[in-house]
Scaffold this motif. Structure first.
Motif, PDB file in Angstrom:
ATOM      1  N   ASP A 142       1.048  -1.128   0.026  1.00  0.00           N
ATOM      2  CA  ASP A 142       0.055   0.020  -0.240  1.00  0.00           C
ATOM      3  C   ASP A 142       0.619   0.978  -0.087  1.00  0.00           C
ATOM      4  O   ASP A 142       1.378   1.146   0.490  1.00  0.00           O
ATOM      5  N   LYS A 143       1.061   2.132  -1.403  1.00  0.00           N
ATOM      6  CA  LYS A 143       1.647   3.348  -0.778  1.00  0.00           C
ATOM      7  C   LYS A 143       1.629   4.145  -0.093  1.00  0.00           C
ATOM      8  O   LYS A 143       2.032   5.220   0.806  1.00  0.00           O
TER       9      LYS A 143
ATOM     10  N   SER B   6       9.774   0.433  -3.862  1.00  0.00           N
ATOM     11  CA  SER B   6       9.741   1.111  -4.893  1.00  0.00           C
ATOM     12  C   SER B   6      10.801   0.627  -6.067  1.00  0.00           C
ATOM     13  O   SER B   6      10.552   0.843  -7.382  1.00  0.00           O
TER      14      SER B   6
ATOM     15  N   ASN C  98      11.286  -2.414  -9.676  1.00  0.00           N
ATOM     16  CA  ASN C  98      12.020  -1.288 -11.741  1.00  0.00           C
ATOM     17  C   ASN C  98      12.989  -2.046 -11.779  1.00  0.00           C
ATOM     18  O   ASN C  98      13.292  -1.964 -13.062  1.00  0.00           O
TER      19      ASN C  98
ATOM     20  N   MET D 123      -5.387  -0.880  -7.860  1.00  0.00           N
ATOM     21  CA  MET D 123      -4.552  -0.253  -8.277  1.00  0.00           C
ATOM     22  C   MET D 123      -4.116   0.506  -7.853  1.00  0.00           C
ATOM     23  O   MET D 123      -2.813   0.874  -7.944  1.00  0.00           O
ATOM     24  N   ASP D 124      -4.649   1.726  -7.968  1.00  0.00           N
ATOM     25  CA  ASP D 124      -4.054   2.941  -7.642  1.00  0.00           C
ATOM     26  C   ASP D 124      -3.593   3.375  -5.923  1.00  0.00           C
ATOM     27  O   ASP D 124      -2.524   4.100  -5.985  1.00  0.00           O
ATOM     28  N   ASP D 125      -4.032   2.210  -5.350  1.00  0.00           N
ATOM     29  CA  ASP D 125      -4.249   2.056  -4.117  1.00  0.00           C
ATOM     30  C   ASP D 125      -2.202   1.679  -3.973  1.00  0.00           C
ATOM     31  O   ASP D 125      -2.031   1.557  -2.687  1.00  0.00           O
TER      32      ASP D 125
ATOM     33  N   ILE E 179       1.532   0.633  -4.360  1.00  0.00           N
ATOM     34  CA  ILE E 179       3.627   1.180  -5.411  1.00  0.00           C
ATOM     35  C   ILE E 179       3.195   0.786  -6.549  1.00  0.00           C
ATOM     36  O   ILE E 179       3.253   0.143  -7.148  1.00  0.00           O
ATOM     37  N   PRO E 180       4.101   1.940  -7.408  1.00  0.00           N
ATOM     38  CA  PRO E 180       3.893   1.788  -8.554  1.00  0.00           C
ATOM     39  C   PRO E 180       5.000   0.467  -9.394  1.00  0.00           C
ATOM     40  O   PRO E 180       5.771  -0.186  -8.161  1.00  0.00           O
ATOM     41  N   GLY E 181       4.336  -0.021  -9.485  1.00  0.00           N
ATOM     42  CA  GLY E 181       4.732  -1.538 -10.667  1.00  0.00           C
ATOM     43  C   GLY E 181       4.461  -2.570  -9.979  1.00  0.00           C
ATOM     44  O   GLY E 181       4.965  -3.252 -10.377  1.00  0.00           O
TER      45      GLY E 181
END
Length: 136
Positions: free
Chosen positions: A69-70, A80, A84, A104-106, A108-110
């Motif tokens: 959860d970001k 994060s 990558n 998906m918006d909640d 961490i990106p990736g």
């Protein structure tokens, strides 16, 4: 004495070569304990850096949902960065997301998702992936 020295050289060489063979490892995280989240993220990062030709996947489900959860992840900075890398994937169970009303918006990106975390673990093991249960 020469035979013993030769044996030791061969053993050390063999161990060094064995450490370079690419591997595939899936990490299983279900704990809600933030310390387990930190440790799992650290293990994932260290393995991915040490073995760039290998593949690693972190599967999050059940009580571990806050790990990705970001807004609330104690391991967010590490995840994060590591997500990558080409040899790393981090996924959360969609059933867990649904239970905790996450989108998906909640995340961490990736970070990706899989329909079922347990099924993902079973499939990876069936495909020959090593299995690590992160727990405390």
């Amino acid at each position: 004495m020469k035979n013993i020295l030769l044996f030791l050289v061969i053993m050390v060489s063999g161990l060094t070569l064995a450490q370079n063979e690419p591997i595939k490892v899936v990490f299983d995280v279900t704990s809600s304990n933030p310390e387990v989240h930190r440790t799992a993220a650290k293990h994932l990062r260290l393995m991915a850096e040490a073995y760039p030709e290998s593949e690693f996947e972190l599967v999050v489900y059940s009580g571990a949902f806050k790990m990705v959860d970001k807004k609330s992840s104690v391991a967010g900075e590490t995840l994060s960065t590591v997500v990558n890398r080409d040899n790393v994937s981090i996924v959360i169970c969609e059933q867990t997301m649904k239970k905790h009303k996450m989108t998906m918006d909640d995340l961490i990106p990736g970070v990706g998702s899989v329909p079922d975390g347990i099924y993902e673990l079973v499939i990876k093991q069936k495909q020959g992936w090593g299995y690590i249960k992160e727990a405390q």
